[in-house]
Enzyme design. Structure first.
Site, mmCIF file in Angstrom:
data_model
loop_
_atom_site.group_PDB
_atom_site.id
_atom_site.type_symbol
_atom_site.label_atom_id
_atom_site.label_comp_id
_atom_site.label_asym_id
_atom_site.label_seq_id
_atom_site.Cartn_x
_atom_site.Cartn_y
_atom_site.Cartn_z
ATOM 1 C CB CYS A 1 13.034 -6.095 -2.694
ATOM 2 S SG CYS A 1 13.159 -4.340 -2.941
ATOM 3 C CB CYS B 1 5.528 4.704 -6.243
ATOM 4 S SG CYS B 1 6.405 3.548 -5.113
ATOM 5 C CB CYS C 1 5.564 -3.796 -6.080
ATOM 6 S SG CYS C 1 5.014 -3.225 -4.813
ATOM 7 C CB CYS D 1 13.303 -7.958 1.116
ATOM 8 S SG CYS D 1 12.908 -6.736 2.497
ATOM 9 C CB CYS E 1 17.134 -0.673 0.499
ATOM 10 S SG CYS E 1 16.012 -1.243 1.904
ATOM 11 C CD GLU F 1 14.460 3.198 -10.927
ATOM 12 O OE1 GLU F 1 15.210 3.062 -11.944
ATOM 13 O OE2 GLU F 1 14.196 2.346 -10.325
HETATM 14 S S1 SF4 Z 1 11.213 -4.346 -0.004
HETATM 15 FE FE1 SF4 Z 1 13.033 -3.662 -0.977
HETATM 16 S S2 SF4 Z 1 13.111 -1.471 -0.753
HETATM 17 FE FE2 SF4 Z 1 11.485 -2.311 0.807
HETATM 18 S S3 SF4 Z 1 12.820 -2.690 2.460
HETATM 19 FE FE3 SF4 Z 1 12.743 -4.615 1.602
HETATM 20 S S4 SF4 Z 1 14.916 -4.249 0.426
HETATM 21 FE FE4 SF4 Z 1 14.185 -2.191 1.210
#
Ligand code: SF4
Length: 356
Positions: free
Chosen positions: A124, A110, A342, A121, A117, A97
């Site tokens: 996220c 962006c 975000c 986190c 990933c 995306e």
């Molecule tokens: S915020 Fe999301 S995309 Fe960014 S490093 Fe953490 S898990 Fe990965």
């Protein structure tokens, strides 16, 4: 056999390519590279037959050896606030995306650096998608080219004024391809984005922050989100490896080399990191290196276990930082209705099982 993608090549690599693979005369190679680069990155042309003033022999040679193909748009969503999110289908079928966020003064694109990933986190959406792969340089650059095509942003126009590596993935876990893509972005014969128009956002990979200080030297954003190790480890597992003390050291170095403040990203999560105690710890931390703070209101996504802080708490947190004399902005959420804000990006791409 699939052809090498032209968007994988830096200016110098393209120059070497036409010398070594297309028998271009050394004396003329600089001029030819310049012409090609302008057609590709200034005019946005993707059919080599439309490249005027290039000898047919060189055109045929390039056509046989390099692919000029863009990646496809699988889906496009436009938010009520004008934010546009493209779901892009890579040539291997994976999905990624890219989001365009227009505002009065600028247009920010962006872009993603990975499919999925590894960092997980907790707040996220991308972090819930297993890491599928690193994007190639061409796949990173293609996100910008496709967005420029869509926005008719070629020639003298610059609708996309700023590029931020804040989409899916941790850019410093795809260091070499991100570094190459930034060299292409910065080249003033083509896309011509200065270092101050590009921001790379990291969750805090300290060895790469040190390397990037000299090798990448754009603006740096650190996804901090908590002012102490105990809390940060709970919401960002990467903090078990790289502690806040390491981040302060590496970011101080980056700021010193680049003579710029580091952007600290801090998403406000209700009853998690929005207390007065947290704001006081954050103020102390900000005094340790040149930094400015972006407070972000949390954008919920399906299945998440966090809530946004209420407005009163957000304002109180914001004022306490501001009154301490540090620079702080409260970032408005954009593209929330299309899951383009975000921390909301995620695609259906899955990691394929390894073949036996
Ligand atoms: S915020 Fe999301 S995309 Fe960014 S490093 Fe953490 S898990 Fe990965």
């Amino acid at each position: 056999m699939s052809l090498q993608n032209i968007y994988d090549l830096t200016y110098e690599e393209l120059n070497n390519f036409i010398i070594n693979n297309c028998s271009t005369d050394l004396k003329k190679s600089g001029m030819r590279t310049n012409q090609l680069w302008k057609f590709i990155y200034k005019k946005g042309l993707k059919d080599i037959l439309h490249f005027s003033n290039i000898p047919d022999e060189l055109k045929n040679n390039l056509k046989q050896q390099l692919s000029f193909k863009r990646i496809d748009i699988a889906e496009k969503k436009i938010s009520n606030d004008g934010t546009i999110k493209w779901l892009l289908k890579l040539q291997d079928g994976n999905l990624v995306e890219t989001v365009f966020i227009p505002s009065d003064k600028r247009g920010t694109l962006c872009i993603s650096s990975q499919v999925g990933c590894t960092l997980n986190c907790k707040f996220c959406h991308t972090g819930t998608q297993l890491m599928v792969k690193n994007l190639s340089t061409a796949e990173i650059i293609n996100q910008i080219l496709v967005a420029k095509d869509e926005l008719k942003d070629w020639g003298t126009q610059k609708i996309i004024t700023n590029i931020v590596y804040m989409g899916m993935g941790e850019p410093f876990y795809n260091y070499n391809n991100v570094k190459k893509s930034i060299a292409i972005l910065k080249n003033n014969q083509g896309l011509d984005y200065s270092a101050k128009k590009i921001t790379v956002s990291t969750a805090g990979i300290t060895p790469e922050i040190i390397k990037a200080a000299k090798e990448i030297s754009t603006y740096l954003a650190l996804s901090l989100h908590a002012p102490n190790d105990e809390l940060r480890e709970k919401i960002m597992p990467i903090n078990k490896k790289y502690k806040i003390k390491d981040l302060i050291e590496s970011c101080s170095y980056y700021a010193k080399i680049n003579k710029e403040k580091i952007f600290l990203e801090y998403v406000l999560l209700k009853n998690i990191n929005d207390s007065e105690h947290c704001s006081k710890q954050l103020i102390k931390l900000m005094s340790k290196f040149p930094s400015k703070l972006n407070l972000i209101e949390f954008n919920a996504w399906p299945g998440v276990g966090y809530e946004p802080s209420d407005q009163e708490t957000v304002q109180k947190f914001y004022r306490s930082i501001k009154n301490s004399g540090h620079i702080v902005t409260l970032r408005k959420s954009r593209g929330e209705d299309i899951l383009g804000a975000c921390g909301q990006l995620k695609t259906e791409s899955q990691r394929k099982p390894k073949s036996l």
